[in-house]
Design a protein around this motif. Structure first.
Motif, PDB file in Angstrom:
ATOM      1  N   ARG A 163      12.980  -6.538  10.109  1.00  0.00           N
ATOM      2  CA  ARG A 163      14.077  -5.618   9.806  1.00  0.00           C
ATOM      3  C   ARG A 163      14.531  -5.700   8.354  1.00  0.00           C
ATOM      4  O   ARG A 163      15.358  -4.896   7.921  1.00  0.00           O
ATOM      5  CB  ARG A 163      15.242  -5.872  10.758  1.00  0.00           C
ATOM      6  CG  ARG A 163      14.927  -5.372  12.167  1.00  0.00           C
ATOM      7  CD  ARG A 163      16.160  -5.257  13.009  1.00  0.00           C
ATOM      8  NE  ARG A 163      17.303  -4.887  12.207  1.00  0.00           N
ATOM      9  CZ  ARG A 163      18.557  -5.053  12.595  1.00  0.00           C
ATOM     10  NH1 ARG A 163      18.801  -5.577  13.757  1.00  0.00           N
ATOM     11  NH2 ARG A 163      19.561  -4.702  11.811  1.00  0.00           N
ATOM     12  N   LEU A 164      13.990  -6.625   7.606  1.00  0.00           N
ATOM     13  CA  LEU A 164      14.279  -6.673   6.177  1.00  0.00           C
ATOM     14  C   LEU A 164      13.857  -5.370   5.506  1.00  0.00           C
ATOM     15  O   LEU A 164      14.475  -4.928   4.536  1.00  0.00           O
ATOM     16  CB  LEU A 164      13.534  -7.830   5.508  1.00  0.00           C
ATOM     17  CG  LEU A 164      14.168  -9.206   5.630  1.00  0.00           C
ATOM     18  CD1 LEU A 164      13.225 -10.251   5.090  1.00  0.00           C
ATOM     19  CD2 LEU A 164      15.477  -9.254   4.863  1.00  0.00           C
ATOM     20  N   THR A 165      12.780  -4.758   6.013  1.00  0.00           N
ATOM     21  CA  THR A 165      12.341  -3.516   5.382  1.00  0.00           C
ATOM     22  C   THR A 165      12.395  -2.327   6.318  1.00  0.00           C
ATOM     23  O   THR A 165      12.275  -1.201   5.873  1.00  0.00           O
ATOM     24  CB  THR A 165      10.897  -3.601   4.850  1.00  0.00           C
ATOM     25  OG1 THR A 165      10.101  -4.171   5.867  1.00  0.00           O
ATOM     26  CG2 THR A 165      10.821  -4.417   3.596  1.00  0.00           C
TER      27      THR A 165
ATOM     28  N   ILE B 186       8.764 -20.266   3.321  1.00  0.00           N
ATOM     29  CA  ILE B 186      10.183 -20.087   3.605  1.00  0.00           C
ATOM     30  C   ILE B 186      10.845 -21.451   3.628  1.00  0.00           C
ATOM     31  O   ILE B 186      10.396 -22.355   4.319  1.00  0.00           O
ATOM     32  CB  ILE B 186      10.387 -19.373   4.946  1.00  0.00           C
ATOM     33  CG1 ILE B 186       9.749 -17.993   4.889  1.00  0.00           C
ATOM     34  CG2 ILE B 186      11.869 -19.267   5.282  1.00  0.00           C
ATOM     35  CD1 ILE B 186       9.965 -17.179   6.126  1.00  0.00           C
ATOM     36  N   ASP B 187      11.904 -21.586   2.856  1.00  0.00           N
ATOM     37  CA  ASP B 187      12.622 -22.845   2.841  1.00  0.00           C
ATOM     38  C   ASP B 187      13.117 -23.140   4.251  1.00  0.00           C
ATOM     39  O   ASP B 187      13.598 -22.259   4.952  1.00  0.00           O
ATOM     40  CB  ASP B 187      13.806 -22.730   1.880  1.00  0.00           C
ATOM     41  CG  ASP B 187      14.316 -24.089   1.484  1.00  0.00           C
ATOM     42  OD1 ASP B 187      13.970 -24.537   0.391  1.00  0.00           O
ATOM     43  OD2 ASP B 187      15.056 -24.710   2.279  1.00  0.00           O
ATOM     44  N   GLN B 188      12.985 -24.392   4.659  1.00  0.00           N
ATOM     45  CA  GLN B 188      13.349 -24.702   6.052  1.00  0.00           C
ATOM     46  C   GLN B 188      14.850 -24.575   6.304  1.00  0.00           C
ATOM     47  O   GLN B 188      15.288 -24.584   7.446  1.00  0.00           O
ATOM     48  CB  GLN B 188      12.856 -26.093   6.435  1.00  0.00           C
ATOM     49  CG  GLN B 188      13.324 -27.168   5.499  1.00  0.00           C
ATOM     50  CD  GLN B 188      13.381 -28.519   6.200  1.00  0.00           C
ATOM     51  OE1 GLN B 188      13.344 -28.601   7.407  1.00  0.00           O
ATOM     52  NE2 GLN B 188      13.488 -29.575   5.417  1.00  0.00           N
ATOM     53  N   THR B 189      15.628 -24.419   5.239  1.00  0.00           N
ATOM     54  CA  THR B 189      17.062 -24.213   5.430  1.00  0.00           C
ATOM     55  C   THR B 189      17.383 -22.751   5.736  1.00  0.00           C
ATOM     56  O   THR B 189      18.527 -22.409   5.926  1.00  0.00           O
ATOM     57  CB  THR B 189      17.846 -24.621   4.171  1.00  0.00           C
ATOM     58  OG1 THR B 189      17.338 -23.880   3.064  1.00  0.00           O
ATOM     59  CG2 THR B 189      17.735 -26.097   3.891  1.00  0.00           C
ATOM     60  N   LEU B 190      16.351 -21.897   5.745  1.00  0.00           N
ATOM     61  CA  LEU B 190      16.605 -20.471   5.986  1.00  0.00           C
ATOM     62  C   LEU B 190      16.243 -20.117   7.431  1.00  0.00           C
ATOM     63  O   LEU B 190      15.071 -20.031   7.764  1.00  0.00           O
ATOM     64  CB  LEU B 190      15.786 -19.626   5.008  1.00  0.00           C
ATOM     65  CG  LEU B 190      16.282 -18.225   4.652  1.00  0.00           C
ATOM     66  CD1 LEU B 190      15.485 -17.659   3.499  1.00  0.00           C
ATOM     67  CD2 LEU B 190      16.307 -17.276   5.791  1.00  0.00           C
ATOM     68  N   PRO B 191      17.265 -19.927   8.279  1.00  0.00           N
ATOM     69  CA  PRO B 191      16.959 -19.583   9.663  1.00  0.00           C
ATOM     70  C   PRO B 191      16.681 -18.093   9.770  1.00  0.00           C
ATOM     71  O   PRO B 191      17.482 -17.283   9.321  1.00  0.00           O
ATOM     72  CB  PRO B 191      18.263 -19.929  10.398  1.00  0.00           C
ATOM     73  CG  PRO B 191      19.326 -19.756   9.368  1.00  0.00           C
ATOM     74  CD  PRO B 191      18.710 -19.963   8.010  1.00  0.00           C
ATOM     75  N   ILE B 192      15.551 -17.706  10.333  1.00  0.00           N
ATOM     76  CA  ILE B 192      15.286 -16.274  10.468  1.00  0.00           C
ATOM     77  C   ILE B 192      14.375 -16.041  11.667  1.00  0.00           C
ATOM     78  O   ILE B 192      13.421 -16.790  11.888  1.00  0.00           O
ATOM     79  CB  ILE B 192      14.695 -15.684   9.158  1.00  0.00           C
ATOM     80  CG1 ILE B 192      14.618 -14.161   9.240  1.00  0.00           C
ATOM     81  CG2 ILE B 192      13.357 -16.283   8.797  1.00  0.00           C
ATOM     82  CD1 ILE B 192      14.490 -13.475   7.898  1.00  0.00           C
ATOM     83  N   THR B 193      14.687 -15.030  12.432  1.00  0.00           N
ATOM     84  CA  THR B 193      13.847 -14.703  13.584  1.00  0.00           C
ATOM     85  C   THR B 193      12.782 -13.705  13.159  1.00  0.00           C
ATOM     86  O   THR B 193      12.903 -13.064  12.122  1.00  0.00           O
ATOM     87  CB  THR B 193      14.673 -14.071  14.718  1.00  0.00           C
ATOM     88  OG1 THR B 193      15.268 -12.873  14.211  1.00  0.00           O
ATOM     89  CG2 THR B 193      15.781 -15.004  15.194  1.00  0.00           C
TER      90      THR B 193
ATOM     91  N   ARG C 135      14.269 -10.224  12.705  1.00  0.00           N
ATOM     92  CA  ARG C 135      15.018 -10.060  11.459  1.00  0.00           C
ATOM     93  C   ARG C 135      14.074  -9.979  10.264  1.00  0.00           C
ATOM     94  O   ARG C 135      14.334  -9.253   9.303  1.00  0.00           O
ATOM     95  CB  ARG C 135      15.984 -11.241  11.282  1.00  0.00           C
ATOM     96  CG  ARG C 135      16.889 -11.137  10.076  1.00  0.00           C
ATOM     97  CD  ARG C 135      17.960 -10.066  10.275  1.00  0.00           C
ATOM     98  NE  ARG C 135      18.783  -9.878   9.084  1.00  0.00           N
ATOM     99  CZ  ARG C 135      18.488  -9.036   8.093  1.00  0.00           C
ATOM    100  NH1 ARG C 135      17.395  -8.322   8.151  1.00  0.00           N
ATOM    101  NH2 ARG C 135      19.276  -8.918   7.049  1.00  0.00           N
ATOM    102  N   PHE C 136      12.978 -10.712  10.337  1.00  0.00           N
ATOM    103  CA  PHE C 136      11.975 -10.711   9.267  1.00  0.00           C
ATOM    104  C   PHE C 136      11.423  -9.295   9.058  1.00  0.00           C
ATOM    105  O   PHE C 136      11.250  -8.845   7.922  1.00  0.00           O
ATOM    106  CB  PHE C 136      10.858 -11.691   9.633  1.00  0.00           C
ATOM    107  CG  PHE C 136       9.715 -11.724   8.662  1.00  0.00           C
ATOM    108  CD1 PHE C 136       9.892 -12.201   7.383  1.00  0.00           C
ATOM    109  CD2 PHE C 136       8.459 -11.277   9.039  1.00  0.00           C
ATOM    110  CE1 PHE C 136       8.839 -12.232   6.482  1.00  0.00           C
ATOM    111  CE2 PHE C 136       7.400 -11.308   8.158  1.00  0.00           C
ATOM    112  CZ  PHE C 136       7.596 -11.782   6.875  1.00  0.00           C
TER     113      PHE C 136
ATOM    114  N   LEU D 149       3.553 -17.709   3.628  1.00  0.00           N
ATOM    115  CA  LEU D 149       4.970 -17.640   3.310  1.00  0.00           C
ATOM    116  C   LEU D 149       5.503 -19.045   3.097  1.00  0.00           C
ATOM    117  O   LEU D 149       5.233 -19.940   3.881  1.00  0.00           O
ATOM    118  CB  LEU D 149       5.745 -17.002   4.460  1.00  0.00           C
ATOM    119  CG  LEU D 149       5.814 -15.494   4.560  1.00  0.00           C
ATOM    120  CD1 LEU D 149       6.868 -15.119   5.576  1.00  0.00           C
ATOM    121  CD2 LEU D 149       6.129 -14.859   3.228  1.00  0.00           C
TER     122      LEU D 149
ATOM    123  N   LEU E 140       2.838 -11.530   9.659  1.00  0.00           N
ATOM    124  CA  LEU E 140       2.662 -10.979   8.306  1.00  0.00           C
ATOM    125  C   LEU E 140       1.943  -9.635   8.352  1.00  0.00           C
ATOM    126  O   LEU E 140       2.265  -8.708   7.606  1.00  0.00           O
ATOM    127  CB  LEU E 140       1.891 -11.969   7.434  1.00  0.00           C
ATOM    128  CG  LEU E 140       2.649 -13.235   7.046  1.00  0.00           C
ATOM    129  CD1 LEU E 140       1.743 -14.215   6.323  1.00  0.00           C
ATOM    130  CD2 LEU E 140       3.835 -12.882   6.159  1.00  0.00           C
TER     131      LEU E 140
END
Lengths: 254, 261
Positions: A92-94, A79-86, A89-90, A77, A130
């Motif tokens: 729960r996206l789907t 993921i841009d480091q400006t994107l905070p995500i737990t 939540r990762f 992955l 993942l």
């Protein structure tokens, strides 16, 4: 015998005028584990994207079973480091159902990291995250793109074990992409060696004796062995041997 | 006199409420330059609106959308580096807009207010327009939030899980075009991107989840509007640049917070 999950018949894909995939045929049956190997630029990623139905093919036919449910684990992955995500939540996206999310995290052994930022996970934990996302919707076909990438040797073994376990539990077919010729899961039924075309395929021991395979990867002995190596101890950073049933992620292996 | 300040404040906050959440995606998807290009193209939209005597808000939305489609189309063609392409389009469209507006007979346009915003001249009707567009944009963004986030994190993974990738991306472009059309009045063509990315970047250090970051970005953007307008009111600085400067200062302060980095 149940019908195949997905069948590729003489599939070709061109990039500009160059042929990335040339007349590739492949059948994936329910419950089967198949490992896809090949050098860089062999078209492994292209083949995976065709199987996932992300890109169109130029020639040939792809047949998908109507009840095909694919779980996909990308290589890495970004993921841009400006994107905070737990981690929670990762998932729960789907999957909105938190209970299913925590069950799956339990299954892959990172339930304790549920509230942690994704960026704080170790290499092994990230691969497990993942995997968790890939099995969220109970797939009958798991597509794993280099699943042990960026994981240390002990962690790799634990991860392969986990994949075998998930394969048994979900009773799903598994397609695993690997460029590592030294490690193939002992339970792989079939190896497909790709170099723009299908060089050879068959059982691991057959493939390793195939002239096309030897030409491509050289004849260095044991290029291709089934993975039967086990640890009963692990080495600390300083080199002393520590008898332990737990690896760094807290997963037992023998 | 106080209604000038009130309308400006209401319009500014209405815009900041939506540039915050939308800006988080601009930051996550590394589209700052993309946003800049669309913002610059909006000047051309104004020119077109004036020539054909159309509603300028609508002609700006339309022009931005057309540019967004051109950009997405050109990006598929990997022969040109993306930032080079954006640079060419961005400055060509800005220059083109300026030339067309200057050449137009019988039209006196205040270029400075187009380029740097003219918040202190907004009237009641403008405020209503801002809130209608902001509400529509916010509702649409909420609707596509999860799928957009999924393909932002990993496009292939999101698509495999069934996200209608082209539709979601198209909606996102439309949202950017809408926001540019309303933000133009507040900070002007040249500074719109700052209202999208600075509050979002500032919110990063205080957030643990994407939603928190979007919420804080709205809050920080609104606070920048208040600060900027106060400066404009009391020390007579230009409103748009003062708002951007306030946002920049808040960003600097946020750098001292290392907790969530």
């Amino acid at each position: 015998m149940s019908s195949p999950l997905i069948t590729l018949n003489k599939v070709s894909k061109y990039h500009n005028t160059k042929e990335t995939l040339s007349s590739v045929s492949l059948t994936i049956n329910p419950g089967q584990i198949i490992t896809l190997i090949g050098p860089n630029g062999a078209g492994k990623t292209t083949l995976v994207k065709i199987i996932l139905n992300l890109i169109d093919i130029d020639e040939g036919v792809v047949f998908r079973s109507p009840d095909l449910r694919i779980g996909y684990m990308p290589q890495k992955l970004h993921i841009d480091q400006t994107l905070p995500i737990t981690l929670e939540r990762f998932l729960r996206l789907t999957e909105k159902n938190t209970k299913i999310c925590s069950e799956v995290l339990e299954e892959v052994g990172i339930i304790n990291q549920m509230k942690c930022p994704l960026s704080s996970l170790s290499g092994g934990e990230m691969q497990r995250a993942l995997l968790a996302r890939a099995i969220l919707h109970k797939p009958n076909f798991l597509v794993l793109d280099e699943p042990v990438q960026g994981v240390d040797v002990a962690g790799q073994e634990a991860l392969y074990k986990l994949i075998e376990e998930l394969h048994r539990k979900l009773n799903c077919a598994v397609l695993m992409v690997s460029h590592d010729l030294h490690v193939v899961m002992s339970s792989t039924n079939e190896v497909l060696c790709l170099n723009n075309h299908v060089c050879c395929h068959g059982r691991p021991d057959q493939v390793s004796k195939n002239p096309a395979f030897i030409e491509l990867f050289g004849e260095s002995t044991n290029t291709y062995t089934t993975y039967t190596h086990h640890h009963d101890h692990k080495h600390e950073l300083h080199g002393e041997v520590k008898l332990s049933k737990l690896d760094e992620n807290g997963f037992s292996h023998d | 006199m106080i209604d000038v300040l009130l309308f400006a404040l209401l319009a500014g906050i209405g815009v900041a409420l939506i540039t915050g959440p939308l800006g988080t995606f601009i930051v996550w998807r590394r589209m700052a330059y993309f946003g800049d290009t669309l913002a610059h193209s909006s000047l051309l939209g104004i020119a077109l609106g004036l020539i054909f005597s159309l509603n300028t808000t609508l002609s700006v939305i339309f022009t931005c959308l057309v540019f967004a489609l051109i950009l997405v189309g050109l990006e598929q063609n990997k022969n040109l580096a993306s930032d080079t392409l954006l640079g060419i389009l961005s400055h060509t469209s800005l220059a083109f807009g300026l030339v067309v507006i200057t050449l137009m007979p019988n039209v006196k346009v205040d270029l400075m207010s187009l380029l740097f915003g003219d918040l202190l001249t907004v009237n009641f009707k403008d405020v209503i327009t801002v809130y209608i567009i902001s509400t529509i944009t916010l509702l649409m963004l909420v609707k596509i939030w999860d799928p957009l986030l999924a393909i932002t994190i990993d496009e292939d993974l999101g698509r495999t899980e069934g996200v209608k990738f082209k539709l979601v991306r198209m909606m996102f472009m439309l949202l950017i075009a809408l926001v540019i059309a309303v933000a133009m009045k507040v900070v002007g063509v040249l500074l719109i991107t700052s209202l999208l990315i600075i509050p979002a970047a500032t919110a990063r250090s205080y957030s643990k989840t994407p939603e928190q970051m979007a919420f804080f970005a709205s809050l920080i953007g609104s606070f920048s509007v208040v600060l900027g307008l106060l400066a404009s009111w009391f020390i007579d600085t230009p409103a748009g640049p003062s708002i951007v400067l306030s946002a920049g200062l808040l960003f600097l302060i946020s750098l001292t917070n290392k907790k969530n980095q």
